[in-house]
Design a protein around this motif. Structure first.
Motif, PDB file in Angstrom:
ATOM      1  N   GLU A 262      40.439  37.858  30.493  1.00 23.07           N
ATOM      2  CA  GLU A 262      40.114  36.507  30.968  1.00 23.07           C
ATOM      3  C   GLU A 262      40.843  36.175  32.273  1.00 23.07           C
ATOM      4  O   GLU A 262      40.280  35.533  33.164  1.00 23.07           O
ATOM      5  N   THR A 263      42.090  36.620  32.400  1.00 20.53           N
ATOM      6  CA  THR A 263      42.832  36.358  33.639  1.00 20.53           C
ATOM      7  C   THR A 263      42.182  37.062  34.825  1.00 20.53           C
ATOM      8  O   THR A 263      42.033  36.493  35.914  1.00 20.53           O
ATOM      9  N   ALA A 264      41.780  38.310  34.609  1.00 19.12           N
ATOM     10  CA  ALA A 264      41.145  39.065  35.685  1.00 19.12           C
ATOM     11  C   ALA A 264      39.807  38.442  36.073  1.00 19.12           C
ATOM     12  O   ALA A 264      39.458  38.379  37.259  1.00 19.12           O
ATOM     13  N   LYS A 265      39.049  37.973  35.098  1.00 17.86           N
ATOM     14  CA  LYS A 265      37.757  37.356  35.405  1.00 17.86           C
ATOM     15  C   LYS A 265      37.945  36.038  36.144  1.00 17.86           C
ATOM     16  O   LYS A 265      37.145  35.687  37.021  1.00 17.86           O
ATOM     17  N   ARG A 266      38.988  35.314  35.828  1.00 20.58           N
ATOM     18  CA  ARG A 266      39.301  34.091  36.558  1.00 20.58           C
ATOM     19  C   ARG A 266      39.640  34.420  38.015  1.00 20.58           C
ATOM     20  O   ARG A 266      39.171  33.748  38.946  1.00 20.58           O
ATOM     21  N   ALA A 267      40.438  35.465  38.235  1.00 20.35           N
ATOM     22  CA  ALA A 267      40.788  35.861  39.596  1.00 20.35           C
ATOM     23  C   ALA A 267      39.547  36.325  40.350  1.00 20.35           C
ATOM     24  O   ALA A 267      39.399  36.049  41.549  1.00 20.35           O
ATOM     25  N   LEU A 268      38.640  36.988  39.664  1.00 23.65           N
ATOM     26  CA  LEU A 268      37.404  37.446  40.299  1.00 23.65           C
ATOM     27  C   LEU A 268      36.553  36.249  40.729  1.00 23.65           C
ATOM     28  O   LEU A 268      35.950  36.256  41.806  1.00 23.65           O
ATOM     29  N   GLU A 269      36.528  35.209  39.908  1.00 23.95           N
ATOM     30  CA  GLU A 269      35.785  33.999  40.258  1.00 23.95           C
ATOM     31  C   GLU A 269      36.393  33.317  41.484  1.00 23.95           C
ATOM     32  O   GLU A 269      35.663  32.866  42.385  1.00 23.95           O
ATOM     33  N   ILE A 270      37.718  33.240  41.533  1.00 21.68           N
ATOM     34  CA  ILE A 270      38.383  32.631  42.686  1.00 21.68           C
ATOM     35  C   ILE A 270      38.100  33.450  43.955  1.00 21.68           C
ATOM     36  O   ILE A 270      37.819  32.904  45.022  1.00 21.68           O
ATOM     37  N   ALA A 271      38.182  34.781  43.821  1.00 21.11           N
ATOM     38  CA  ALA A 271      37.910  35.645  44.970  1.00 21.11           C
ATOM     39  C   ALA A 271      36.495  35.437  45.491  1.00 21.11           C
ATOM     40  O   ALA A 271      36.261  35.360  46.698  1.00 21.11           O
ATOM     41  N   ALA A 272      35.527  35.331  44.578  1.00 26.72           N
ATOM     42  CA  ALA A 272      34.138  35.137  44.982  1.00 26.72           C
ATOM     43  C   ALA A 272      33.939  33.768  45.623  1.00 26.72           C
ATOM     44  O   ALA A 272      33.218  33.635  46.624  1.00 26.72           O
ATOM     45  N   ALA A 273      34.580  32.750  45.090  1.00 22.94           N
ATOM     46  CA  ALA A 273      34.379  31.389  45.585  1.00 22.94           C
ATOM     47  C   ALA A 273      34.928  31.203  46.993  1.00 22.94           C
ATOM     48  O   ALA A 273      34.345  30.456  47.792  1.00 22.94           O
ATOM     49  N   GLY A 274      36.047  31.864  47.317  1.00 24.11           N
ATOM     50  CA  GLY A 274      36.660  31.659  48.628  1.00 24.11           C
ATOM     51  C   GLY A 274      36.587  32.833  49.563  1.00 24.11           C
ATOM     52  O   GLY A 274      37.092  32.773  50.678  1.00 24.11           O
ATOM     53  N   GLY A 275      35.956  33.953  49.132  1.00 24.42           N
ATOM     54  CA  GLY A 275      35.891  35.140  49.976  1.00 24.42           C
ATOM     55  C   GLY A 275      37.219  35.845  50.121  1.00 24.42           C
ATOM     56  O   GLY A 275      37.500  36.446  51.159  1.00 24.42           O
ATOM     57  N   HIS A 276      38.068  35.795  49.081  1.00 27.28           N
ATOM     58  CA  HIS A 276      39.421  36.337  49.172  1.00 27.28           C
ATOM     59  C   HIS A 276      39.463  37.815  48.792  1.00 27.28           C
ATOM     60  O   HIS A 276      38.652  38.298  47.998  1.00 27.28           O
ATOM     61  N   ASN A 277      40.464  38.517  49.338  1.00 23.75           N
ATOM     62  CA  ASN A 277      40.722  39.900  48.958  1.00 23.75           C
ATOM     63  C   ASN A 277      41.448  39.932  47.621  1.00 23.75           C
ATOM     64  O   ASN A 277      42.245  39.034  47.311  1.00 23.75           O
ATOM     65  N   LEU A 278      41.200  40.986  46.838  1.00 23.98           N
ATOM     66  CA  LEU A 278      41.731  41.055  45.470  1.00 23.98           C
ATOM     67  C   LEU A 278      42.211  42.465  45.179  1.00 23.98           C
ATOM     68  O   LEU A 278      41.530  43.440  45.520  1.00 23.98           O
ATOM     69  N   LEU A 279      43.374  42.564  44.556  1.00 27.92           N
ATOM     70  CA  LEU A 279      43.917  43.849  44.095  1.00 27.92           C
ATOM     71  C   LEU A 279      44.117  43.785  42.590  1.00 27.92           C
ATOM     72  O   LEU A 279      44.783  42.868  42.085  1.00 27.92           O
ATOM     73  N   MET A 280      43.550  44.750  41.860  1.00 27.83           N
ATOM     74  CA  MET A 280      43.719  44.854  40.413  1.00 27.83           C
ATOM     75  C   MET A 280      44.554  46.085  40.099  1.00 27.83           C
ATOM     76  O   MET A 280      44.218  47.196  40.526  1.00 27.83           O
ATOM     77  N   VAL A 281      45.638  45.889  39.356  1.00 26.79           N
ATOM     78  CA  VAL A 281      46.532  46.979  38.974  1.00 26.79           C
ATOM     79  C   VAL A 281      46.536  47.060  37.457  1.00 26.79           C
ATOM     80  O   VAL A 281      46.819  46.063  36.771  1.00 26.79           O
ATOM     81  N   GLY A 282      46.219  48.224  36.921  1.00 31.78           N
ATOM     82  CA  GLY A 282      46.190  48.363  35.478  1.00 31.78           C
ATOM     83  C   GLY A 282      45.904  49.779  35.048  1.00 31.78           C
ATOM     84  O   GLY A 282      45.538  50.633  35.872  1.00 31.78           O
ATOM     85  N   PRO A 283      46.065  50.072  33.767  1.00 33.79           N
ATOM     86  CA  PRO A 283      45.871  51.438  33.260  1.00 33.79           C
ATOM     87  C   PRO A 283      44.414  51.865  33.346  1.00 33.79           C
ATOM     88  O   PRO A 283      43.515  51.025  33.453  1.00 33.79           O
ATOM     89  N   PRO A 284      44.159  53.168  33.294  1.00 40.70           N
ATOM     90  CA  PRO A 284      42.772  53.639  33.338  1.00 40.70           C
ATOM     91  C   PRO A 284      41.979  53.141  32.129  1.00 40.70           C
ATOM     92  O   PRO A 284      42.517  53.032  31.016  1.00 40.70           O
ATOM     93  N   GLY A 285      40.715  52.825  32.343  1.00 43.56           N
ATOM     94  CA  GLY A 285      39.861  52.370  31.256  1.00 43.56           C
ATOM     95  C   GLY A 285      39.977  50.904  30.940  1.00 43.56           C
ATOM     96  O   GLY A 285      39.399  50.436  29.956  1.00 43.56           O
ATOM     97  N   ALA A 286      40.680  50.130  31.762  1.00 41.78           N
ATOM     98  CA  ALA A 286      40.866  48.704  31.484  1.00 41.78           C
ATOM     99  C   ALA A 286      39.696  47.863  31.982  1.00 41.78           C
ATOM    100  O   ALA A 286      39.626  46.670  31.674  1.00 41.78           O
ATOM    101  N   GLY A 287      38.802  48.444  32.769  1.00 46.28           N
ATOM    102  CA  GLY A 287      37.625  47.704  33.238  1.00 46.28           C
ATOM    103  C   GLY A 287      37.702  47.251  34.679  1.00 46.28           C
ATOM    104  O   GLY A 287      36.917  46.396  35.091  1.00 46.28           O
ATOM    105  N   LYS A 288      38.598  47.826  35.469  1.00 48.56           N
ATOM    106  CA  LYS A 288      38.758  47.390  36.866  1.00 48.56           C
ATOM    107  C   LYS A 288      37.488  47.668  37.676  1.00 48.56           C
ATOM    108  O   LYS A 288      36.996  46.797  38.396  1.00 48.56           O
TER     109      LYS A 288
END
Length: 501
Positions: free
Chosen positions: A195-221
């Motif tokens: 849910e946190t990652a999806k919220r960040a994705l929504e913010i990135a889409a709304a403002g055109g922001h760059n986004l970095l996702m850090v997490g283990p393999p298979g987490a859905g990045k």
């Protein structure tokens, strides 16, 4: 006997006027092309010779000189074949030279006199329209050229073109190609948990922001990154034309169809610097330009060569990329939204004591240090993506998918469109300087929190600016006129201090 035909040379997204001058000079038979052309231009004389022979005509037994003026402008590509052939036919008296003066001509020739597609026709059509001239181009690209205006002649072969000029079998003017419907990629309903990652994705889409996702393999990045085009608003008419111009130069615009879907490019981590930012022997747009006004997704970020990643610093800041060569400087647009993903360490299981390697946590510091601090400083949102638990996997799909998120993103983008109607900025991610201060200065409580956090986190001036931009986007999603403390607090939660090199 002499004749001339207008054509263009491409320099980035600029079409420069070139005059093809042909003169038949008494002397020993020869066919020379001068004017600083590349190998493809030099070889055009053989394609022109074969095409004219296929029509049942013979070249005059004279010295044929073709000059591409201005002579000091580099000329690249096979699109000079058709203007050379028409200018030669004009000098031979087969075509009326006065008629040719009303057109800009581009197209590659086959040995059977067919006119083959060549990159950059849309730019040539725009150039011709600005000069009040018509355009002669390949039949396969007529619908592409028709987007730029009237007076397009799209011919399948030279004989059809000659018959048109002589009034026998007139060519019909092509219609603009249909704009592609906005496609639908993966849906956010496919993402379990996060849910946190999806919220960040929504913010990135709304403002055109760059986004970095850090997490283990298979987490859905990668899955979440591929969902981003589905929640972004479609391109408007002017944006679609910008994107299509880049695609036309790259030769990837097929069927003359403009697209309303934002580009999504995901180059492999083995990509070279020329592939990512543009360049090569014949300067072509790179992935960062092909993703203009769209998404550039870099998976396995530390696996890219460090010099390649650092070459993105200037495009991310300026929105353009300049490729410098000894004979020319070429500029391509590169206003992209960078989405990056990486594992916390090489083994990918830093937070799991049972799976982490024996070098943890040292391996994480070494692995993440492959990405330079200045590049990380240009990324607005940094989030930690946790591994998906078994409890999340057995849950039914979430009730909210891409359509619902896209609605909120569209509403926030509409607010920004109105706000920046009289400015060069398009989204909050583009706002800067006095404009940003005017629209994103927080209230008193927000200013106090931001000042304290800036001191504690030792934010750079760029980092401070990006916090303001993200906070403004969060406020837009909430429908707030003023940036408040709660918006600043959430923006700060998506920021981490870049490692020092």
């Amino acid at each position: 006997m002499a004749a001339s035909v207008s054509t263009v040379a491409y320099l980035g997204l600029e079409a420069r006027a070139v005059e093809v001058q042909v003169q038949l000079i008494p002397g020993l038979p020869a066919f020379n092309v001068v004017g600083l052309g590349d190998k493809a231009v030099a070889e055009s004389r053989e394609r022109v010779r074969g095409a004219i022979a296929a029509m049942g005509l013979a070249l005059p037994p004279k010295r044929i000189v073709v000059n591409l003026s201005p002579a000091d402008l580099p000329k690249e590509g096979s699109h000079f074949d058709l203007p050379i052939a028409l200018a030669l036919l004009g000098a031979m008296g087969v075509v009326d030279a006065e008629t040719l003066s009303d057109y800009v001509v581009v197209g590659e020739l086959g040995l059977d006199a067919r006119i083959a597609p060549s990159p950059g026709v849309l730019l040539a059509a725009l150039h011709a329209s600005e000069r009040g001239m018509g355009l002669v181009c390949p039949a396969a690209q007529g619908s592409e050229a028709a987007w730029a205006g009237q007076g397009v002649l799209a011919a399948p072969d030279i004989l059809s073109l000659i018959n048109h000029f002589k009034g026998h079998g007139l060519l019909s003017e092509p219609l603009p190609g249909d704009a592609d419907d906005v496609g639908h990629g993966p849906d956010l309903r496919q993402v379990k948990g996060q849910e946190t990652a999806k919220r960040a994705l929504e913010i990135a889409a709304a403002g055109g922001h760059n986004l970095l996702m850090v997490g283990p393999p298979g987490a859905g990045k990668s899955l979440m990154a591929s969902c981003l085009p589905g929640i972004l608003p479609p391109l408007d008419a002017s944006e679609a034309l910008e994107v299509s111009m880049v695609a036309s130069v790259a030769g990837t615009l097929t069927g003359g169809r403009l697209t309303r879907q934002r580009p999504y490019r995901a180059p492999h981590h083995s990509a070279s610097m020329a592939a990512l930012v543009g360049g090569g022997l014949k300067v072509k747009p790179g992935e960062v330009s092909l993703a203009h006004l769209g998404v550039l997704f870099l998976d396995e970020l530390p696996e890219f060569q460090r010099a390649v990643l650092d070459s993105l610093r200037q495009p991310l800041e300026a929105g353009t990329v300049s490729v410098a060569r000894a004979n020319a400087h070429v500029t391509f647009p590169a206003r992209v939204q960078l989405i990056a993903a990486m594992n916390p360490c090489r083994c990918g299981h830093l937070g799991d004591a049972a799976l982490a390697c024996s070098r943890a946590p040292r391996c994480a510091a070494d692995y993440q240090a492959k990405v330079s601090g200045p590049l990380l400083d240009r990324i607005d949102l940094h989030i930690e993506v946790q591994a998906v638990s078994a409890a999340d996997l057995v849950l039914p799909p979430p009730s909210e998918g891409s359509a619902e998120v896209a609605g909120r993103v569209a509403a926030a983008r509409a607010v920004q469109r109105t706000r920046y109607a009289d400015h060069a900025a398009r989204t909050n991610a583009d706002a800067d300087g006095a404009l940003l201060d005017a629209v994103a200065t927080p209230d008193a409580a927000g200013c106090t929190l931001l000042a304290q956090a800036s001191e504690a986190m030792r934010l750079s001036a760029r980092g401070y600016t990006r916090i303001l931009r993200v906070a403004r986007t969060i406020a837009d999603l909430a429908g707030a006129e003023t940036v408040g403390r709660i918006h600043v607090a959430e923006a700060l939660s998506y920021r981490r201090q870049a490692p020092r090199n």
